[in-house]
Scaffold this motif. Structure first.
Motif, PDB file in Angstrom:
ATOM      1  N   TYR A 109       0.824  -1.221   0.000  1.00 55.97           N
ATOM      2  CA  TYR A 109       0.000   0.000   0.000  1.00 55.97           C
ATOM      3  C   TYR A 109       0.854   1.264   0.000  1.00 55.97           C
ATOM      4  CZ  TYR A 109      -4.017  -2.973   0.830  1.00 55.97           C
ATOM      5  OH  TYR A 109      -5.003  -3.930   0.700  1.00 55.97           O
ATOM      6  N   SER A 152      -3.744  -4.700   5.510  1.00 52.52           N
ATOM      7  CA  SER A 152      -5.163  -4.793   5.183  1.00 52.52           C
ATOM      8  C   SER A 152      -5.621  -6.216   4.885  1.00 52.52           C
ATOM      9  CB  SER A 152      -5.491  -3.883   3.982  1.00 52.52           C
ATOM     10  OG  SER A 152      -6.873  -3.556   3.969  1.00 52.52           O
ATOM     11  N   GLN A 417     -17.278  -4.005   4.612  1.00 54.26           N
ATOM     12  CA  GLN A 417     -16.625  -4.153   3.299  1.00 54.26           C
ATOM     13  C   GLN A 417     -15.512  -3.120   3.115  1.00 54.26           C
ATOM     14  OE1 GLN A 417     -17.448  -6.575   0.770  1.00 54.26           O
ATOM     15  NE2 GLN A 417     -18.495  -7.494   2.515  1.00 54.26           N
ATOM     16  N   LYS A 418     -14.592  -3.059   4.051  1.00 56.98           N
ATOM     17  CA  LYS A 418     -13.583  -2.008   4.054  1.00 56.98           C
ATOM     18  C   LYS A 418     -12.305  -2.364   3.301  1.00 56.98           C
ATOM     19  CE  LYS A 418     -15.451   1.395   6.284  1.00 56.98           C
ATOM     20  NZ  LYS A 418     -15.597   2.733   5.645  1.00 56.98           N
ATOM     21  N   ARG A 419     -12.086  -3.623   3.004  1.00 55.95           N
ATOM     22  CA  ARG A 419     -10.804  -3.967   2.368  1.00 55.95           C
ATOM     23  C   ARG A 419     -10.796  -3.634   0.880  1.00 55.95           C
ATOM     24  NH1 ARG A 419      -7.743  -7.927  -0.488  1.00 55.95           N
ATOM     25  NH2 ARG A 419      -5.573  -7.705   0.198  1.00 55.95           N
ATOM     26  N   ASN A 420      -9.751  -2.929   0.469  1.00 59.41           N
ATOM     27  CA  ASN A 420      -9.459  -2.724  -0.948  1.00 59.41           C
ATOM     28  C   ASN A 420      -8.104  -3.343  -1.245  1.00 59.41           C
ATOM     29  OD1 ASN A 420     -11.783  -1.099  -1.473  1.00 59.41           O
ATOM     30  ND2 ASN A 420     -10.751   0.618  -0.494  1.00 59.41           N
ATOM     31  N   LYS A 423      -3.267  -1.469  -5.175  1.00 61.09           N
ATOM     32  CA  LYS A 423      -3.272  -1.222  -6.611  1.00 61.09           C
ATOM     33  C   LYS A 423      -2.117  -1.961  -7.293  1.00 61.09           C
ATOM     34  CE  LYS A 423      -5.419   3.323  -6.210  1.00 61.09           C
ATOM     35  NZ  LYS A 423      -5.254   4.779  -6.423  1.00 61.09           N
ATOM     36  N   ASN A 426      -3.553  -7.028  -8.366  1.00 65.33           N
ATOM     37  CA  ASN A 426      -4.725  -7.888  -8.571  1.00 65.33           C
ATOM     38  C   ASN A 426      -4.407  -9.015  -9.561  1.00 65.33           C
ATOM     39  OD1 ASN A 426      -6.401  -6.386  -6.851  1.00 65.33           O
ATOM     40  ND2 ASN A 426      -6.703  -4.859  -8.477  1.00 65.33           N
TER      41      ASN A 426
END
Length: 426
Positions: A109, A152, A417-420, A423, A426
């Motif tokens: 992150y 996270s 639903q806080k996890r992203n 970037k 993926n």
């Protein structure tokens, strides 16, 4: 740190076997074919177990107890993850996530910006960045909770004795435990179900009479409604806006929120507990679970080895190891320290908990990991969002039961639903 050299062949073998199953439901909630990474203080055949230390780079040994359980459940042991060297009980003044063998682990992150947390740094980063489905870490005090929060992901520190420590390089036989790290609560629960169980070789291992849920009832995760459940909220943490948001989510689910000020208990001589435990526990690992060709019998042997090439083996020094050697405490001292810490940790939670009839405590990251450690109770951290800088934070539940923790954490996770994902990973 290492890749299982046989993992591709093992995966192909499982692909072939999978085609023989008549019903897919037989594979539900198993680890069949799932790639799992191990923190590199956990013995696994085919790969050295180094704790990140050059002294142990040739520590080739058979599977730890929990690794045999993983394989029995069909998991693919993908490899070893970097860690804070010697599980962050070595240098004392080095960054978390660094080891002499693995180098510096970085937070996906914010590479070179945000701390990775430790000591399961590589395990949490690998899960977060999608290098594996889940990982097994270990915790003495915050080593699962801290990196899971910082990256996270979900990290679960079980009750001490639920999961075997045999074949894991130790810090403290009093406080150590292994535990799962995953991207969500369900996966963490499934992984816990694969590794828990009684081990006659582990002095703290116990036969659980109420853990059938771990293997049989994944479909019932979240079956314990939050309506009327009482959560203790630390008043001093209410300055954190993410914590306040998380508390609001639980309120909307029907939870009772009770602001608390904990009793003024401290953790006296906590470092000495680790010193005196490691002084006896590391030699036991060497004699029972280590590679005999290494020739190490004591922590003094490791310190002497490192002095031969300090730039290569210990660029940040080895202050904590030197402290272990310098501590002249007796077995009677250790017993007294353990008793005091256990009492203080238990009272820290129990007095306030009983006064308000609390079902669980709510913390942030690893803020109360030390008290949970000495009280020997479980904790789970779940992503609760990101600071304005983008740094992840976790909401941490602490109570006496893994089952309750998993239910509470799952319901919060699904509602928030806080996890992203980071970037580009993926």
């Amino acid at each position: 740190m290492a890749i299982n050299p046989n993992v591709i062949n093992e995966a192909r073998s499982k692909d072939s076997l999978h085609n023989t199953f008549s019903e897919v439901k037989e594979l539900q909630f198993s680890l069949f074919g799932i790639p799992i990474l191990l923190k590199d203080n956990i013995n696994a055949s085919g790969m050295p177990t180094t704790a990140g230390a050059i002294a142990l780079q040739d520590n080739n040994i058979e599977d730890a107890f929990i690794v045999t359980k993983l394989k029995a459940r069909g998991a693919l042991v993908l490899g070893k993850a970097n860690l804070s060297e010697w599980a962050y009980f070595f240098c004392g003044d080095c960054p978390s996530g660094y080891s002499a063998i693995g180098g510096q682990t970085l937070n996906p992150y914010g590479r070179k910006i945000f701390d990775t947390g430790g000591s399961c740094s590589g395990s949490a980063v690998a899960v977060s960045a999608n290098f594996c489905v889940a990982a097994v870490g270990s915790e003495t005090s915050g080593s699962i909770l801290s990196p899971s929060s910082q990256n996270s992901v979900v990290g679960l520190k079980p009750k001490i004795g639920l999961v075997s420590r045999s074949g894991i390089i130790p810090i403290s036989s009093t406080l150590d435990t292994a535990g799962p790290i995953a991207k969500n609560v369900t996966d963490a629960s499934i992984l816990l179900g694969a590794i828990y169980g009684y081990d006659v070789q582990d002095s703290k291992s116990f036969k659980s009479n109420n853990s059938t849920w771990v293997t049989n009832n994944y479909s019932e995760i979240g079956g314990l409604p939050l309506k009327g459940k009482a959560f203790g909220v630390f008043r001093t943490l209410l300055e954190d806006s993410l914590y306040v948001q998380a508390v609001t989510v639980l309120k909307k689910l029907g939870a009772k929120i009770i602001e608390i000020d904990p009793e003024d208990y401290q953790l006296p001589e906590f470092l000495r507990l680790l010193n005196l435990d490691m002084k006896k526990d590391l030699p036991e690992y060497f004699s029972k679970y280590g590679d005999p060709t290494l020739g190490f019998k004591s922590i003094e042997d490791v310190v002497a080895f490192n002095l031969k090439d300090s730039i290569k083996t210990m660029p940040y020094g080895q202050r904590l190891f030197e402290g272990v050697i310098a501590d002249s405490g007796t077995e009677e001292d250790l017993i007294k320290i353990k008793r005091q810490l256990k009492d203080n940790g238990t009272l820290y939670f129990d007095l306030v908990g009983k006064r308000h009839n609390l079902d669980s405590f709510l913390s942030i990251n690893n803020y109360h990991a030390g008290f949970a450690a000495v009280a020997e109770i479980p904790a789970i951290t779940v992503p609760m969002g990101y600071a304005e800088t983008g740094e992840p934070k976790g909401l941490t539940f602490i109570c006496s039961s893994e089952k309750w923790l998993i239910d509470y954490a799952y319901l919060y996770e699904q509602a928030s639903q806080k996890r992203n994902a980071p970037k580009k990973y993926n």
